[in-house]
Each structure stands twice: as C-alpha cells, then as structure tokens.
Design an enzyme around this catalytic site. Structure first.
Site: not given
Length: 356
Positions: A102, A169, A193
């Site tokens: 990511w 992030d 999440k």
C-alpha cells in the site's frame, strides 16, 4: 458453531453493531424508513454525520485542537491520489517511506505530481521489517508513511520527528493503540478494519495545511471542498458512515483507545508467544516490528499444511490464509476480535504439535 473471523478485511465488527445496523436497515430511529433509503440531507442523517465526525476526533484526542474530520469515498487508494493533489506544491517534492504494497501504491500516485523521494524501503527483504535509519528532506512538502502493513505483518512503533507535515495511512490500525495523534498533520484510514464496513474513508486534517500547492484541484478531489461541505459535497455512503458511528460509539463505551489497546496487546502476546514457542511454526516479520493487528507466520514443514488447515477450519476459524506474496498464514486481530478467538487458534496450533 461459532465462527472466529481472522479476515484481513473487510473484517469482523462488534456483534452489537451488526444488530443495531440490521435494525436500522428495516427502520432507522423510528422514522419508518430504512437507513438505506433515508435522505442524506435529512436532519436525522445530518445528525449522524455530525456525531461521527466529532466522535472520531474525540477518540483520537484531537477535539478542539484545530483538526477537521471528513468521511469520503474511494477507499485509502483514493487518498494515495488526493494527498499529493492537495499537499504537493507545483514543482515541489514529497518524501515517502516504502514499507509494503500500500505504501508502494501511494508512491506510484505521488510520482505523477512531482519529485517523489523514497527515503527508505524494505522491499528487497520482501517488506519483512520497518526501515529505521533514514533522513527526510527538509524541503519536502510532506512526509508520508503507512503505520501498519496488513500483508507483511509489520507495524511502525515510532514515528519520525520532522519539521515537514507528517501524513499517515492508518487504514489497518487506527483506533487500536494510543498515540499522540497531534503529531500528524493528515491521517487517513479506510473504515473496513477497525471502524466499519467498506465504503467510506476517514480523513483527519489539521487546519492550515491546505491551499498552498499553487495548483487547481478538481472539487471532488479537493479536501477543502469536503471540509466546507461537512462531508456532504456529494452523496455520502450513508450506511457505511452510520455503521462506523455505531462502531465508534461501541469503542467509546468500552473506554476508548486506551481500553481496546490493552485487549489488543493481550491478543497479540497470546498468539506471538505460541508462534515463538511452538517448533512447528515461525513468524515472517522482524520481531521488533511485528504488527499487533496482523500476525503473519509459516509452518516449518509444509507437509503439515493439510493437517493444520483441517484443524483450524474444524475449529470454526475463517480467513486465516496468508497473502499470496507471503504465503502461510495471517491472523488479523482487529479491535472487535475477542481474545477467545485467538485462544481457539492457539489451541489448534498446540493440537498440531501434539499429533504431527
């Protein structure tokens, strides 16, 4: 049989949140309308959005400290693009730490906007650790990092002291541990999440950070537009925001981040202790960088794979397979996963040791 959901995401949410959300699908707060059909401009949903934004800041300890919270769409991957669009100046520079898939995706998007400096990368070692020694250019418009890496099972324990804006992030570990969140100038996190279902992304932005790039930004990609419109620039993902609010209220009722951090510490300790003790297993991430959200591990002997797979599946465990780039197993232990589920996994690991 009770299911134990170790999926990396979309992931487990509190059972009471599922119950409340399902009731709202039929009748939202006695309106006679479903949360799926209610107008996003109605006073009922405007109140939901306002409370969700305020509660997110409160749980992070940022209320009254000059931050804005907005709920957007497009996932964290959209923020890979929106961050440089809004923060990198024309002919400017940004610094990135490459710690996984990511982070690499964010770097790729930033390169379209200007000089993108990768200050360090653990890619040569298949991202099995967090680089520690790196320098952030003092003339960078911002420094970007990824706090937790779901695929490789690593997590940043410390964040650099820097005079440039700090962007993070936090998609896979936001609201899971205590941090001084005021050190960050911009935080973003996909909901799926620790916060809610897939479909919305929380972005927290410090006042004074924006409108310095010298570039024209399309409205839909302009953070300032979303702040000014209080997350209502376009039709928001109503159900995802509402379910996120329910999850944040669940966390608040538990005692907030400090309370859930203790639970998360206990879950991680239970599983990592077994990985280290059991001669049939080995971890894949550097010990000092092990993630408390995503534990990645392998069998010492792949000949045991079929037997172990039967054991954990028969125990009601779901979502344990590792990502294809790492292999083995990945136990995602997000906030709503109970300690009981980790114990069931540990018992299966012990049983494999006994019978293999």
């Amino acid at each position: 049989m009770k299911k134990h959901n170790f999926s990396a995401g979309p992931c487990i949410l509190p059972q009471e949140v599922f119950q409340q959300a399902s009731e709202a699908v039929l009748d939202f707060n006695g309106t006679g309308l479903s949360i799926l059909e209610i107008s996003h401009r109605s006073k009922e949903f405007v109140a939901v959005m306002k409370e969700a934004r305020a509660l997110a800041l409160d749980l992070l300890g940022l209320s009254g400290k000059g931050y804005h919270a907005v709920f957007l769409q497009g996932g964290a991957s959209m923020e890979f693009l929106r961050v440089p669009y809004n923060l990198m100046t024309v002919n400017g520079k940004a610094a990135y730490l490459d710690t996984g898939t990511w982070a690499s995706g964010a770097i790729k998007e930033a390169k379209a906007f200007g000089d993108t400096v990768v200050v360090a990368s653990s890619k040569p070692e298949n991202y099995n650790h967090i680089p520690k020694s790196f320098e952030i250019p003092t003339d960078a418009d911002y420094f970007h990092c990824t706090s937790n890496n779901t695929i490789y099972g690593t997590q940043m324990r410390q964040f650099p002291e820097t005079n440039v804006p700090l962007v993070c992030d936090m998609s896979s570990d936001i609201f899971s541990r205590t941090l001084d969140f005021s050190k960050f100038d911009l935080i973003y996190a996909g909901a799926q999440k620790n916060m809610g279902p897939a479909g919305t992304t929380l972005v927290v932005i410090k006042e004074g950070l924006l409108n310095k790039t010298g570039r024209s930004i399309p409205n839909i990609l302009n953070y300032q537009q979303h702040i000014d419109k209080e997350s209502m620039y376009n039709t928001p993902p109503v159900f995802a925001v509402y379910t996120s609010l329910l999850t944040l209220k669940w966390l608040q009722n538990l005692g907030g981040i400090p309370a859930i951090e203790k639970v998360n510490e206990a879950k991680a300790a239970l599983l990592y202790n077994e990985i280290d003790r059991n001669p049939l297993f080995k971890g894949t991430a550097a010990t000092e960088d092990r993630s408390k959200m995503n534990a990645t591990f392998l069998l010492e002997n792949e000949a045991h794979a079929a037997l172990f797979d039967n054991l954990w599946k028969n125990a009601g465990i779901s979502g344990l397979n590792g990502h294809r780039s790492v292999g083995g197993y990945r136990a995602s232990m997000y906030n709503a996963l109970p300690l009981e589920s980790v114990q069931v996994l540990v018992d299966a690991m012990k049983e494999l040791e006994r019978i293999a």
